[in-house]
Design a protein around this motif. Structure first.
Motif, PDB file in Angstrom:
ATOM      1  N   ASN A  27       0.834  -1.188   0.000  1.00 48.33           N
ATOM      2  CA  ASN A  27       0.000   0.000   0.000  1.00 48.33           C
ATOM      3  C   ASN A  27       0.877   1.251   0.000  1.00 48.33           C
ATOM      4  N   VAL A  28       0.502   2.217  -0.811  1.00 43.50           N
ATOM      5  CA  VAL A  28       1.297   3.425  -1.006  1.00 43.50           C
ATOM      6  C   VAL A  28       0.433   4.641  -0.674  1.00 43.50           C
ATOM      7  N   SER A  29       0.891   5.464   0.257  1.00 41.03           N
ATOM      8  CA  SER A  29       0.114   6.617   0.709  1.00 41.03           C
ATOM      9  C   SER A  29       0.601   7.914   0.067  1.00 41.03           C
ATOM     10  N   LEU A  30      -0.223   8.455  -0.838  1.00 40.81           N
ATOM     11  CA  LEU A  30       0.022   9.762  -1.451  1.00 40.81           C
ATOM     12  C   LEU A  30      -1.136  10.684  -1.036  1.00 40.81           C
ATOM     13  N   TRP A  31      -1.294  11.821  -1.691  1.00 45.62           N
ATOM     14  CA  TRP A  31      -2.403  12.730  -1.351  1.00 45.62           C
ATOM     15  C   TRP A  31      -2.793  13.550  -2.576  1.00 45.62           C
ATOM     16  N   GLY A  32      -3.897  14.253  -2.446  1.00 43.57           N
ATOM     17  CA  GLY A  32      -4.368  15.072  -3.564  1.00 43.57           C
ATOM     18  C   GLY A  32      -4.956  14.195  -4.660  1.00 43.57           C
ATOM     19  N   LYS A  33      -4.413  14.330  -5.854  1.00 41.56           N
ATOM     20  CA  LYS A  33      -4.822  13.511  -6.985  1.00 41.56           C
ATOM     21  C   LYS A  33      -3.585  13.225  -7.830  1.00 41.56           C
ATOM     22  N   ARG A  34      -3.718  12.327  -8.776  1.00 44.66           N
ATOM     23  CA  ARG A  34      -2.595  12.036  -9.654  1.00 44.66           C
ATOM     24  C   ARG A  34      -2.217  13.301 -10.411  1.00 44.66           C
ATOM     25  N   ARG A  35      -0.928  13.626 -10.384  1.00 43.42           N
ATOM     26  CA  ARG A  35      -0.427  14.843 -11.014  1.00 43.42           C
ATOM     27  C   ARG A  35       1.061  14.667 -11.274  1.00 43.42           C
ATOM     28  N   ALA A  36       1.702  15.690 -11.829  1.00 41.07           N
ATOM     29  CA  ALA A  36       3.130  15.586 -12.158  1.00 41.07           C
ATOM     30  C   ALA A  36       3.957  15.149 -10.954  1.00 41.07           C
ATOM     31  N   THR A  38       3.369  13.102  -8.701  1.00 41.55           N
ATOM     32  CA  THR A  38       3.270  11.684  -8.344  1.00 41.55           C
ATOM     33  C   THR A  38       3.588  10.745  -9.503  1.00 41.55           C
ATOM     34  N   GLU A  39       3.997  11.292 -10.634  1.00 39.91           N
ATOM     35  CA  GLU A  39       4.179  10.443 -11.809  1.00 39.91           C
ATOM     36  C   GLU A  39       5.316   9.424 -11.649  1.00 39.91           C
ATOM     37  N   HIS A  40       6.331   9.732 -10.850  1.00 34.38           N
ATOM     38  CA  HIS A  40       7.398   8.741 -10.661  1.00 34.38           C
ATOM     39  C   HIS A  40       6.909   7.559  -9.836  1.00 34.38           C
ATOM     40  N   VAL A  41       5.999   7.799  -8.896  1.00 35.41           N
ATOM     41  CA  VAL A  41       5.438   6.697  -8.116  1.00 35.41           C
ATOM     42  C   VAL A  41       4.531   5.841  -8.997  1.00 35.41           C
ATOM     43  N   GLU A  42       3.736   6.489  -9.824  1.00 39.10           N
ATOM     44  CA  GLU A  42       2.877   5.755 -10.757  1.00 39.10           C
ATOM     45  C   GLU A  42       3.718   4.915 -11.721  1.00 39.10           C
ATOM     46  N   LYS A  43       4.802   5.509 -12.212  1.00 36.93           N
ATOM     47  CA  LYS A  43       5.682   4.782 -13.134  1.00 36.93           C
ATOM     48  C   LYS A  43       6.382   3.631 -12.423  1.00 36.93           C
ATOM     49  N   LEU A  44       6.798   3.852 -11.189  1.00 43.50           N
ATOM     50  CA  LEU A  44       7.442   2.797 -10.406  1.00 43.50           C
ATOM     51  C   LEU A  44       6.495   1.609 -10.248  1.00 43.50           C
ATOM     52  N   ALA A  45       5.244   1.882  -9.951  1.00 53.53           N
ATOM     53  CA  ALA A  45       4.249   0.818  -9.800  1.00 53.53           C
ATOM     54  C   ALA A  45       4.097   0.027 -11.094  1.00 53.53           C
ATOM     55  N   GLU A  46       4.072   0.744 -12.207  1.00 55.29           N
ATOM     56  CA  GLU A  46       3.938   0.093 -13.519  1.00 55.29           C
ATOM     57  C   GLU A  46       5.140  -0.802 -13.802  1.00 55.29           C
ATOM     58  N   LEU A  47       6.340  -0.285 -13.537  1.00 57.62           N
ATOM     59  CA  LEU A  47       7.559  -1.047 -13.818  1.00 57.62           C
ATOM     60  C   LEU A  47       7.669  -2.279 -12.924  1.00 57.62           C
ATOM     61  N   PRO A 228      12.785  31.672  -4.351  1.00 61.95           N
ATOM     62  CA  PRO A 228      13.491  31.584  -3.073  1.00 61.95           C
ATOM     63  C   PRO A 228      14.024  30.193  -2.744  1.00 61.95           C
ATOM     64  N   GLY A 229      13.546  29.189  -3.466  1.00 66.72           N
ATOM     65  CA  GLY A 229      13.981  27.830  -3.178  1.00 66.72           C
ATOM     66  C   GLY A 229      12.892  26.852  -3.557  1.00 66.72           C
ATOM     67  N   THR A 230      13.021  25.637  -3.060  1.00 72.45           N
ATOM     68  CA  THR A 230      12.035  24.607  -3.344  1.00 72.45           C
ATOM     69  C   THR A 230      11.889  23.734  -2.110  1.00 72.45           C
ATOM     70  N   VAL A 231      11.003  22.758  -2.175  1.00 70.35           N
ATOM     71  CA  VAL A 231      10.836  21.836  -1.061  1.00 70.35           C
ATOM     72  C   VAL A 231      11.373  20.472  -1.473  1.00 70.35           C
ATOM     73  N   ASN A 232      11.681  19.647  -0.482  1.00 69.08           N
ATOM     74  CA  ASN A 232      12.175  18.310  -0.772  1.00 69.08           C
ATOM     75  C   ASN A 232      11.167  17.288  -0.269  1.00 69.08           C
ATOM     76  N   CYS A 233      10.664  16.494  -1.193  1.00 69.36           N
ATOM     77  CA  CYS A 233       9.580  15.564  -0.879  1.00 69.36           C
ATOM     78  C   CYS A 233       9.972  14.149  -1.305  1.00 69.36           C
ATOM     79  N   PRO A 234      10.571  13.401  -0.386  1.00 68.83           N
ATOM     80  CA  PRO A 234      11.030  12.063  -0.748  1.00 68.83           C
ATOM     81  C   PRO A 234       9.917  11.024  -0.762  1.00 68.83           C
ATOM     82  N   VAL A 235      10.207   9.936  -1.452  1.00 62.43           N
ATOM     83  CA  VAL A 235       9.407   8.720  -1.376  1.00 62.43           C
ATOM     84  C   VAL A 235      10.203   7.747  -0.511  1.00 62.43           C
TER      85      VAL A 235
END
Length: 334
Positions: A27-36, A38-47, A228-235
């Motif tokens: 089980n994989v916990s994301l949030w919101g909706k599928r969007r740019a 989360t595309e690496h997680v979606e691709k990881l699941a496919e692979l 000013p910068g960005t955020v870091n959001c790991p999987v």
């Protein structure tokens, strides 16, 4: 004959148990909706599914398993096996990776963001920091520089941000405070309501999030070059679950990370950024661009003090903070 049928029946039963035992579902916990984002997680699941002929599947949930601000807690207790979160949501829980959220680091591409994040994730001190939550870092979610979508009178200079209530997390919030703004940290799913109700007058996001969470439906102006910068959001994954995988399934998962990130970056650059300009134009959103002289003063006021404070605070925690900061800035300076 009865003995033969009995043996055949037992063999079939054993094969059924073996097939069931080989099947793995995470089980994989994301949030919101599928969007740019989360595309690496979606691709990881496919692979992973393709490489294991469907024997190992990643069951992705958008908000059904946990709040985004509680995903690391869920990982720690094994409530689910994989999750995405942002370091700025709970800086005290993952102080080591907040080095990647310091303002004005100078990262200029998603590719560079990926490279630096992975280097930080590989550092023993960072791995030990996340191990406190039974979490293993798998891959980042590289994001471009953040900028503000706001409502009301558009700022003409950085001085106009004095007293300005803005949603800004991590180092971006620190930077905005340096020019007199009042940063508020809230999860992405809360920002539209906060902007509509006047709790905040602006929201700092990457372009995909401004589109996904609807701030451009309300917003009247956008800063083109605040950066000013960005955020870091790991999987991350639950370490016990990772260790419990068969060698083949573990290789299918970890061996697919690079391809998933390649896909993500290409998708973000080609899809999201191409849609961003037209999305602003369709809604009549004003573009606000600040002179370089003001931006240089902004960087000077925010970058050095924020970095020094981060190093002092996290050295006191027992982290090799200077070493982590030097790792990041050294890679940027190459």
């Amino acid at each position: 004959m009865n003995n033969l049928l009995g043996r055949v029946g037992l063999a079939a039963l054993a094969l059924g148990f073996a097939t069931e035992a080989m099947a793995e579902e995470w089980n994989v916990s994301l949030w919101g909706k599928r969007r740019a984002f989360t595309e690496h997680v979606e691709k990881l699941a496919e692979l992973v599914s393709d490489k294991t002929n469907g024997e190992f599947t990643l069951n992705i949930s958008y908000g059904g398993l946990s709040k985004n601000t509680e995903n690391l807690d869920g990982i720690s207790i094994g409530a689910f096996e994989m999750a995405q979160f942002c370091a700025g949501y709970h800086r005290d829980k993952n102080p080591s990776i907040t080095v990647l959220e310091l303002p004005f680091l100078g990262v200029d591409s998603l590719e560079q963001e990926r490279e630096i994040s992975m280097a930080v994730y590989d550092h023993p001190a960072v791995q030990a920091d996340l191990a406190r939550w039974n979490a293993t870092l798998v891959m980042p979610s590289p994001l471009p520089q953040y900028n503000v979508v706001g409502v009301g009178v558009a700022p003409e200079s950085l001085a106009d941000f004095e007293g300005f209530a803005v949603r800004a997390t991590g180092g971006i919030g620190v930077a905005m405070a340096a020019i007199g703004a009042v940063p508020t940290s809230m999860s992405a799913t809360e920002v539209r309501q906060a902007l509509d109700s006047g709790v905040v007058k602006g929201v700092s996001f990457a372009p995909h999030a401004h589109m996904s969470f609807g701030t451009i439906e309300t917003g009247e102006w956008w800063t083109t070059n605040l950066n000013p910068g960005t955020v870091n959001c790991p999987v991350v994954v639950n370490t016990d679950a990772l260790n419990g995988l068969s060698d083949a399934h573990r290789e299918a998962l970890l061996g697919s990370v690079d391809e998933a990130l390649d896909y993500y970056i290409d998708y973000y650059n080609s899809n999201t950024m191409e849609r961003w300009g037209p999305a602003l134009d369709e809604r009549g959103i004003e573009r606000v661009t600040f002179p370089e002289s003001e931006l240089a003063a902004f960087k000077e006021a925010a970058a050095g003090p924020a970095a020094q404070a981060w190093i002092e605070e996290n050295s006191a925690r027992g982290l090799p903070a200077q070493e982590l900061y030097d790792l990041v800035t050294g890679m940027i300076g190459q």
